[in-house]
Design an enzyme around this catalytic site. Structure first.
Site, PDB file in Angstrom:
ATOM      1  CE  LYS A 177      -4.255  -2.216   2.102  1.00 25.78           C
ATOM      2  NZ  LYS A 177      -5.021  -2.024   3.360  1.00 25.78           N
ATOM      3  CG  PHE A 210     -13.343   2.212   6.565  1.00 21.35           C
ATOM      4  CD1 PHE A 210     -12.853   1.297   5.507  1.00 21.35           C
ATOM      5  CD2 PHE A 210     -13.999   1.451   7.809  1.00 21.35           C
ATOM      6  CE1 PHE A 210     -12.902   0.238   5.492  1.00 21.35           C
ATOM      7  CE2 PHE A 210     -14.199  -0.149   7.470  1.00 21.35           C
ATOM      8  CZ  PHE A 210     -13.640  -0.722   6.174  1.00 21.35           C
ATOM      9  NE  ARG A 265      -6.916 -12.116   5.715  1.00 27.97           N
ATOM     10  CZ  ARG A 265      -7.423 -11.007   5.451  1.00 27.97           C
ATOM     11  NH1 ARG A 265      -7.088  -9.984   4.326  1.00 27.97           N
ATOM     12  NH2 ARG A 265      -8.323 -10.476   6.485  1.00 27.97           N
ATOM     13  CB  THR A 294      -7.383  -5.197   9.864  1.00 31.67           C
ATOM     14  OG1 THR A 294      -7.970  -6.211   9.322  1.00 31.67           O
ATOM     15  CG2 THR A 294      -7.742  -3.851   9.304  1.00 31.67           C
ATOM     16  NE  ARG A 322      -2.498  -5.445   7.241  1.00 34.88           N
ATOM     17  CZ  ARG A 322      -3.779  -5.793   6.922  1.00 34.88           C
ATOM     18  NH1 ARG A 322      -4.243  -6.820   7.504  1.00 34.88           N
ATOM     19  NH2 ARG A 322      -4.487  -5.384   5.869  1.00 34.88           N
ATOM     20  CG  ASN A 375      -3.755  -1.934   6.718  1.00 37.06           C
ATOM     21  OD1 ASN A 375      -3.647  -1.807   5.739  1.00 37.06           O
ATOM     22  ND2 ASN A 375      -4.982  -2.523   7.458  1.00 37.06           N
ATOM     23  CD  GLU A 398      -8.730  -8.993  -3.326  1.00 39.15           C
ATOM     24  OE1 GLU A 398      -9.581  -8.533  -2.675  1.00 39.15           O
ATOM     25  OE2 GLU A 398      -7.715  -9.687  -3.172  1.00 39.15           O
TER      26      GLU A 398
HETATM   27  P1  GDP Z   1      -8.032  -6.366   5.761  1.00 39.47           P
HETATM   28  O1  GDP Z   1      -8.475  -7.593   5.126  1.00 39.47           O
HETATM   29  O2  GDP Z   1      -7.299  -6.719   7.010  1.00 39.47           O
HETATM   30  O3  GDP Z   1      -7.492  -5.573   4.690  1.00 39.47           O
HETATM   31  O4  GDP Z   1      -9.429  -5.721   6.275  1.00 39.47           O
HETATM   32  P2  GDP Z   1     -10.587  -5.267   5.686  1.00 39.47           P
HETATM   33  O5  GDP Z   1     -11.088  -5.990   4.323  1.00 39.47           O
HETATM   34  O6  GDP Z   1     -11.488  -5.438   6.865  1.00 39.47           O
HETATM   35  O7  GDP Z   1     -10.575  -3.733   5.400  1.00 39.47           O
HETATM   36  C1  GDP Z   1      -9.881  -3.372   3.976  1.00 39.47           C
HETATM   37  C2  GDP Z   1      -8.952  -2.245   4.636  1.00 39.47           C
HETATM   38  O8  GDP Z   1      -9.785  -1.080   4.853  1.00 39.47           O
HETATM   39  C3  GDP Z   1      -7.932  -2.352   5.758  1.00 39.47           C
HETATM   40  O9  GDP Z   1      -6.846  -3.046   5.441  1.00 39.47           O
HETATM   41  C4  GDP Z   1      -7.671  -0.785   6.113  1.00 39.47           C
HETATM   42  O10 GDP Z   1      -6.680  -0.086   5.142  1.00 39.47           O
HETATM   43  C5  GDP Z   1      -9.178  -0.214   5.950  1.00 39.47           C
HETATM   44  N1  GDP Z   1      -9.964  -0.336   7.361  1.00 39.47           N
HETATM   45  C6  GDP Z   1     -10.446  -1.551   7.744  1.00 39.47           C
HETATM   46  N2  GDP Z   1     -11.222  -1.225   8.864  1.00 39.47           N
HETATM   47  C7  GDP Z   1     -10.914   0.260   9.058  1.00 39.47           C
HETATM   48  C8  GDP Z   1     -11.428   1.226  10.000  1.00 39.47           C
HETATM   49  O11 GDP Z   1     -12.044   0.668  10.994  1.00 39.47           O
HETATM   50  N3  GDP Z   1     -11.082   2.523   9.734  1.00 39.47           N
HETATM   51  C9  GDP Z   1     -10.526   2.947   8.596  1.00 39.47           C
HETATM   52  N4  GDP Z   1     -10.081   4.230   8.535  1.00 39.47           N
HETATM   53  N5  GDP Z   1      -9.789   1.904   7.705  1.00 39.47           N
HETATM   54  C10 GDP Z   1     -10.253   0.561   7.827  1.00 39.47           C
END
Ligand code: GDP
Length: 137
Positions: A9, A57, A85, A91, A102, A112, A126
């Protein structure tokens, strides 16, 4: 063998962590099938993260993902989706285990460092979003 999709990222690229993140991925026995550097638009980020469109978000996330260069890649190994993962960590970096990408590099729940597909269907979508078949031959 299984393939997964990953993104380094904009926060990680900006801070010069690309090489260190790739080293952790290779050390964990992933084959780098394909990689390319891109800058995506907010609309392209929104298409990628369409499943999150209703999340609070979403606007901030798509701003962030279009804020600078990224590296998109396809990785291969046995159990690649789950293993990546695990290597990524939670996350929210505050909850990420020691030794994860992370935990080491991420600055916040949004910035992240790395994306990894969460399931086979998602990986397929994807990979197809960013790579053409000839790039993966
Ligand atoms: P991942 O699978 O661990 O990447 O998490 P998710 O699929 O739930 O979310 C996608 C991406 O959205 C995350 O990697 C973060 O960059 C962002 N994100 C997730 N949760 C939050 C949140 O609560 N607040 C904000 N600002 N960004 C978030």
């Amino acid at each position: 063998m299984q393939r997964t999709f990953s993104i380094i990222k904009p926060d990680a690229v900006r801070k010069g962590h690309t090489g260190a993140v790739l080293a952790m991925i290779e050390k964990a026995s992933f084959q780098l099938v394909a990689i390319k550097k891109l800058s995506i638009s907010k609309r392209q980020a929104a298409g990628f993260y369409a499943v999150h469109a209703q999340r609070p978000f979403f606007n901030s996330l798509t701003d962030f993902m279009s804020s600078g260069a990224i590296f998109v890649m396809v990785l291969e190994k046995e159990n690649a989706i789950a293993d990546l993962r695990k290597l990524m960590g939670a996350t929210n970096p505050a909850n990420a285990e020691e030794g994860t990408i992370r935990k080491k590099f991420a600055g916040s729940i949004e910035e992240n460092t790395i994306h990894g597909s969460d399931a086979e269907e998602t990986a397929k979508f994807e990979i197809g979003y960013f790579f053409a078949g000839y790039e993966l031959a």
